[in-house]
Design a protein around this motif. Structure first.
Motif, short mmCIF file in Angstrom:
data_model
loop_
_atom_site.label_atom_id
_atom_site.label_comp_id
_atom_site.label_asym_id
_atom_site.label_seq_id
_atom_site.Cartn_x
_atom_site.Cartn_y
_atom_site.Cartn_z
N ARG A 361 44.54 -22.28 59.49
CA ARG A 361 45.35 -23.09 58.43
C ARG A 361 46.89 -22.82 58.40
O ARG A 361 47.75 -23.44 57.94
CB ARG A 361 44.96 -22.75 57.06
N CYS A 362 47.26 -21.70 59.08
CA CYS A 362 48.63 -21.45 58.98
C CYS A 362 49.75 -22.16 59.71
O CYS A 362 49.00 -22.95 60.90
CB CYS A 362 49.04 -19.87 59.62
N SER A 363 50.92 -22.44 59.47
CA SER A 363 51.57 -23.54 60.11
C SER A 363 52.04 -23.03 61.67
O SER A 363 52.57 -23.79 62.47
CB SER A 363 52.87 -23.89 59.21
N ARG A 364 51.90 -21.54 61.58
CA ARG A 364 52.14 -21.07 62.79
C ARG A 364 51.68 -19.58 62.74
O ARG A 364 51.47 -19.22 61.80
CB ARG A 364 53.84 -20.82 63.10
N ASN A 392 49.80 -16.19 42.04
CA ASN A 392 50.12 -17.64 42.07
C ASN A 392 50.88 -18.37 43.20
O ASN A 392 51.91 -17.55 43.61
CB ASN A 392 50.51 -18.22 40.63
N PRO A 393 50.80 -19.41 43.90
CA PRO A 393 51.40 -19.93 44.99
C PRO A 393 52.93 -20.34 44.48
O PRO A 393 53.19 -20.68 43.35
CB PRO A 393 50.63 -21.26 45.12
N PHE A 394 53.75 -20.10 45.34
CA PHE A 394 54.96 -20.56 45.24
C PHE A 394 55.74 -20.86 46.80
O PHE A 394 55.05 -20.16 47.63
CB PHE A 394 56.00 -19.62 44.73
N ARG A 395 56.66 -21.69 46.85
CA ARG A 395 57.35 -21.95 47.99
C ARG A 395 58.70 -21.31 48.30
O ARG A 395 59.27 -20.59 47.39
CB ARG A 395 57.76 -23.40 47.89
N PHE A 396 58.78 -21.10 49.76
CA PHE A 396 60.12 -20.22 50.00
C PHE A 396 60.32 -20.93 51.40
O PHE A 396 59.28 -21.33 52.16
CB PHE A 396 59.77 -18.83 50.19
N ARG A 397 61.57 -20.76 51.90
CA ARG A 397 61.90 -21.22 52.99
C ARG A 397 63.31 -20.17 53.58
O ARG A 397 63.92 -19.93 52.77
CB ARG A 397 62.26 -22.54 53.20
N GLN A 440 62.09 -14.85 56.81
CA GLN A 440 62.58 -15.39 58.18
C GLN A 440 61.15 -15.89 59.10
O GLN A 440 61.21 -16.53 59.92
CB GLN A 440 63.50 -14.59 58.70
N THR A 441 60.26 -14.88 58.76
CA THR A 441 59.09 -15.09 59.93
C THR A 441 57.76 -15.61 59.23
O THR A 441 56.82 -15.66 60.15
CB THR A 441 58.74 -13.63 60.36
N ALA A 442 57.72 -15.73 57.92
CA ALA A 442 56.62 -16.33 57.27
C ALA A 442 56.57 -17.69 56.80
O ALA A 442 58.00 -18.13 56.38
CB ALA A 442 55.81 -15.25 56.52
N PRO A 444 54.88 -20.13 53.25
CA PRO A 444 53.84 -20.04 52.20
C PRO A 444 52.51 -20.44 52.34
O PRO A 444 51.72 -19.88 51.81
CB PRO A 444 54.52 -21.21 51.29
N GLU A 445 52.37 -21.39 53.54
CA GLU A 445 51.17 -21.57 53.96
C GLU A 445 50.23 -20.44 54.46
O GLU A 445 49.03 -20.57 54.41
CB GLU A 445 51.00 -22.70 54.97
N ASP A 446 50.90 -19.27 54.89
CA ASP A 446 50.46 -18.24 55.59
C ASP A 446 49.49 -17.51 54.42
O ASP A 446 48.56 -16.73 54.66
CB ASP A 446 51.42 -17.19 56.06
N PHE A 447 49.93 -17.90 53.00
CA PHE A 447 49.25 -17.04 52.03
C PHE A 447 48.47 -17.86 51.21
O PHE A 447 47.49 -17.54 50.45
CB PHE A 447 50.35 -16.44 51.19
N PHE A 448 49.10 -19.21 50.94
CA PHE A 448 48.51 -19.88 49.85
C PHE A 448 47.81 -21.12 50.26
O PHE A 448 47.64 -22.00 49.48
CB PHE A 448 49.54 -20.35 48.79
N GLY A 449 47.44 -21.23 51.56
CA GLY A 449 46.72 -22.22 52.18
C GLY A 449 47.70 -23.52 52.49
O GLY A 449 48.63 -23.43 52.21
N PRO A 450 47.12 -24.53 53.18
CA PRO A 450 47.95 -25.65 53.88
C PRO A 450 48.80 -26.49 52.90
O PRO A 450 49.68 -26.94 53.04
CB PRO A 450 46.75 -26.41 54.57
N ARG A 451 48.07 -26.40 51.68
CA ARG A 451 48.88 -27.26 50.55
C ARG A 451 49.75 -26.38 49.66
O ARG A 451 50.43 -26.85 48.46
CB ARG A 451 47.89 -28.20 49.81
N VAL A 452 49.75 -25.02 49.58
CA VAL A 452 50.50 -24.08 48.92
C VAL A 452 49.74 -24.07 47.73
O VAL A 452 50.60 -24.29 46.64
CB VAL A 452 51.84 -24.27 49.21
N SER A 453 48.62 -24.30 47.27
CA SER A 453 48.01 -24.58 45.86
C SER A 453 47.02 -23.62 45.98
O SER A 453 46.29 -23.58 44.66
CB SER A 453 47.37 -26.05 46.04
N GLN A 454 46.67 -22.62 46.74
CA GLN A 454 45.61 -21.64 46.71
C GLN A 454 46.03 -20.22 46.20
O GLN A 454 46.77 -19.59 46.75
CB GLN A 454 44.76 -21.33 48.00
N PRO A 455 45.79 -20.04 44.81
CA PRO A 455 46.35 -18.54 44.63
C PRO A 455 45.67 -17.29 45.40
O PRO A 455 44.44 -17.67 45.78
CB PRO A 455 45.65 -18.46 43.04
#
Length: 488
Positions: A361-364, A392-397, A440-442, A444-455
């Motif tokens: 499910r990770c984006s890469r 809890n899920p949160f976004r970063f870039r 730089q290398t990760a 959010p989907e790597d931790f919180f699922g494809p929709r960044v909604s999974q704690p």
């Protein structure tokens, strides 16, 4: 509600509490003086002159001397005993008392074998109590930040917050309400037994308040000190016994400057104590309590209050990911650290951290070379752990600013990212670089699922006490470095 000065650690009542008119008059005078303190701190922050910061520290001491002299004496005594009230010291004393089969050994025998610590990072807070399968709650690395501890003495429920800005001081209301809610639930469910404490459920709550943070000459910390005192004196609806105020000039020592030349090593002011923690244990009947070898700060506050270095093995879990919340699109409010004793209790599925990192499910693909957010294959999943924390899920870039920071030399990076670069801990730069690397290398989907909604559930493992004490005895001095500390 006004801040009260407790008459003794065990009574939980104020010397002035029984005379309502005197309480009201005292409260108004103290509130007026705290407002003056806040204006002084605001003026000191706007002015570069160090004299104003020094005058803030003296004004604070004068206010405490006039309104809360017992608090001032207790704070100074705790500061002098700070080196004796460490987590490692308490654990070592507990093991010694257990081995000698002294009074109270049964209560600490389990902690002597394995210790589970809930570590609170910057911008976080948590509330726990006896029965939550946690032995210690602690936070550290507070220079200009402040650590706020709230304890209900009759149930042993503790709230701890790492406050990093004046803007989040109003969020302490959530901590207060959570402590009150947990205390009332335990009082109603366990009235009269060990967990219920010694207060009737119908009696109003009087909470103990502990403050640690800031130092002399720190205008950022001075303003935060005044804002927190103003909150509890004027805004909070709860009643408090201010037990400890280790702030500003009361929390100051001197350290050799890391920016000094080889030929000259001027000293700089620094916080004497950067950490605050509590031993999570059932309250004891003051009349029946017997002194133990692991007493320490219990004599001052009726509870074991800790300070000093936190062992590296207890400063987690997933520290880098939790720190990344401050750099990404995480909450601007203080973040609650929630516990889950089972996946169903948290309402989320439990995942092994490495499984998430390598999931399709990770984006890469997750880089295997980055230890900051991957676990060793032997790490058990959260579903097999007694206690887990919920992230809890949160976004970063990754932004251009992040890339620019990552290219800086260590000293330049410290200057750009710290409010007190001259006195940061030796691990500060490496911790910042770990966060920048994860950013730089990760994804959010790597931790919180494809929709960044999974704690994310992360196991909070207990550490073998014997192993911890052995490691600390070998590496403690090396980790702390050869700093010379002088109390001012």
């Amino acid at each position: 509600m006004p801040l009260l000065s407790p008459s003794s650690p065990s009574s939980g009542t104020s010397l002035i509490e029984n005379v309502s008119m005197e309480v009201t008059s005292h409260s108004h005078r103290l509130e007026k003086d705290i407002n003056v303190l806040f204006r002084t701190a605001l003026h000191a922050k706007r002015s570069p002159r160090p004299l104003l910061s020094a005058s803030f520290g003296q004004l604070l001491v004068d206010i405490l001397k006039h309104h809360l002299p017992a608090l001032l004496e207790r704070t100074r005594k705790f500061a002098n005993q700070a080196s004796c009230n460490t987590l490692i010291g308490h654990l070592s004393a507990a093991c010694s008392a257990s081995h000698e089969n002294k009074v109270g050994a049964e209560e600490i025998k389990g902690r002597c074998r394995r210790a589970r610590c809930l570590y609170i990072m910057q911008h976080e807070w948590a509330v726990i109590g006896p029965g939550d399968k946690i032995d210690y709650i602690v936070s550290d690395d507070a220079t200009t930040c402040h650590l706020v501890g709230i304890r209900e003495p009759c149930t042993g429920v503790v709230g701890l917050a790492h406050v990093d800005a004046v803007e989040v001081v109003p969020d302490l209301v959530a901590v207060e309400d959570a402590v009150q809610k947990e205390s009332m639930l335990r009082s109603e469910s366990h009235a009269g037994n060990a967990l219920g404490g010694f207060r009737r459920p119908t009696e109003p709550l009087t909470l103990d308040l502990f403050l640690v943070g800031g130092y002399e000459g720190d205008s950022e910390g001075g303003l935060l000190t005044a804002a927190i005192l103003q909150h509890f004196q004027s805004t909070s609806v709860h009643k408090y016994n201010l037990q400890l105020a280790l702030v500003s000039s009361l929390n100051t020592c001197t350290l050799p400057s890391v920016f000094s030349s080889p030929s000259m090593t001027p000293s700089v002011p620094a916080p004497l104590c950067r950490s605050l923690g509590f031993v999570i244990e059932p309250p004891r009947n003051p009349a029946a309590a017997a002194p133990s070898k692991a007493s320490g700060s219990c004599d001052l506050f009726g509870a074991h209050v800790l300070t000093g270095d936190v062992p590296e093995s207890l400063r987690g879990p997933m520290r880098t990911l939790r720190a990344l919340r401050l750099w990404g699109r995480g909450s601007r409010r203080l973040v609650q650290v929630r516990l889950a004793h089972s996946p169903g209790e948290a309402g989320v599925a439990a995942f092994d951290q490495e499984e998430i990192a390598n999931s399709s499910r990770c984006s890469r693909p997750q880089p295997k070379s980055c230890p900051s957010f991957s676990c060793p294959p032997s790490a058990p999943s959260a579903s097999n752990s007694e206690v887990s924390i919920v992230i809890n899920p949160f976004r970063f870039r990754c932004s251009e600013d992040i890339k620019a920071l990552a290219c800086l030399e260590d000293e330049a990076l410290k200057l750009e990212t710290s409010t007190s670069p001259a006195i940061e801990s030796p691990s500060f730069v490496s911790d910042i670089r770990a966060v920048l690397k994860m950013n730089q290398t990760a994804f959010p989907e790597d931790f919180f699922g494809p929709r960044v909604s999974q704690p994310l559930l992360v196991p909070l493992h207990a550490v073998e006490a014997a192993t911890l004490l052995t490691a600390e005895s070998k590496g403690g001095e090396e980790r702390r470095g050869n700093r010379r500390i002088n109390v001012t």
